[in-house]
Design a protein around this motif. Sequence first.
Motif, PDB file in Angstrom:
ATOM      1  N   LEU A   1       0.848  -1.185   0.000  1.00  0.00           N
ATOM      2  CA  LEU A   1       0.000   0.000   0.000  1.00  0.00           C
ATOM      3  C   LEU A   1       0.886   1.238   0.000  1.00  0.00           C
ATOM      4  N   VAL A   2       0.514   2.237  -0.792  1.00  0.00           N
ATOM      5  CA  VAL A   2       1.208   3.524  -0.827  1.00  0.00           C
ATOM      6  C   VAL A   2       0.182   4.602  -0.554  1.00  0.00           C
ATOM      7  N   ILE A   3       0.498   5.493   0.372  1.00  0.00           N
ATOM      8  CA  ILE A   3      -0.408   6.590   0.719  1.00  0.00           C
ATOM      9  C   ILE A   3       0.327   7.896   0.536  1.00  0.00           C
ATOM     10  N   ASP A   4      -0.227   8.809  -0.239  1.00  0.00           N
ATOM     11  CA  ASP A   4       0.321  10.143  -0.371  1.00  0.00           C
ATOM     12  C   ASP A   4      -0.243  10.998   0.738  1.00  0.00           C
ATOM     13  N   GLY A   5       0.641  11.776   1.381  1.00  0.00           N
ATOM     14  CA  GLY A   5       0.199  12.674   2.428  1.00  0.00           C
ATOM     15  C   GLY A   5      -0.440  13.929   1.854  1.00  0.00           C
ATOM     16  N   PRO A   6      -0.940  14.810   2.699  1.00  0.00           N
ATOM     17  CA  PRO A   6      -1.632  15.996   2.222  1.00  0.00           C
ATOM     18  C   PRO A   6      -0.728  16.975   1.471  1.00  0.00           C
ATOM     19  N   GLU A   7       0.567  16.847   1.635  1.00  0.00           N
ATOM     20  CA  GLU A   7       1.512  17.742   0.962  1.00  0.00           C
ATOM     21  C   GLU A   7       1.883  17.254  -0.430  1.00  0.00           C
TER      22      GLU A   7
END
Length: 98
Positions: A91-97
């Motif tokens: 799983l890869v999650i991009d942060g809000p930035e």
Amino acid sequence: MHTVIVKYPLAEPRSREQMLAAFKAAEGQFASLPGLVRKYFAYDETAHCGHSVYLFTDKASAQAFFGPQFAETMQEKFGAEPEVFGVDTLLVIDGPEA
């Protein structure tokens, strides 16, 4: 997805600026690397150790890049024997930035 993490202790100390220049010089070769999603260039100046993190679409693409030539190139450029290991990325999650 497949993540590869590379650690390479330098034979001789280099400044942050020297490593950034070397990283920028190598940047173009990764722009069209088959299967590469993202690459991080990192440097621990205190420990004189480079680190790279690669995210590939699949394990086969990663294995195609990390052949014997990779270690030879690291030896030529940095005088370093790289430690390379790969893991299955679930799983890869991009942060809000991002």
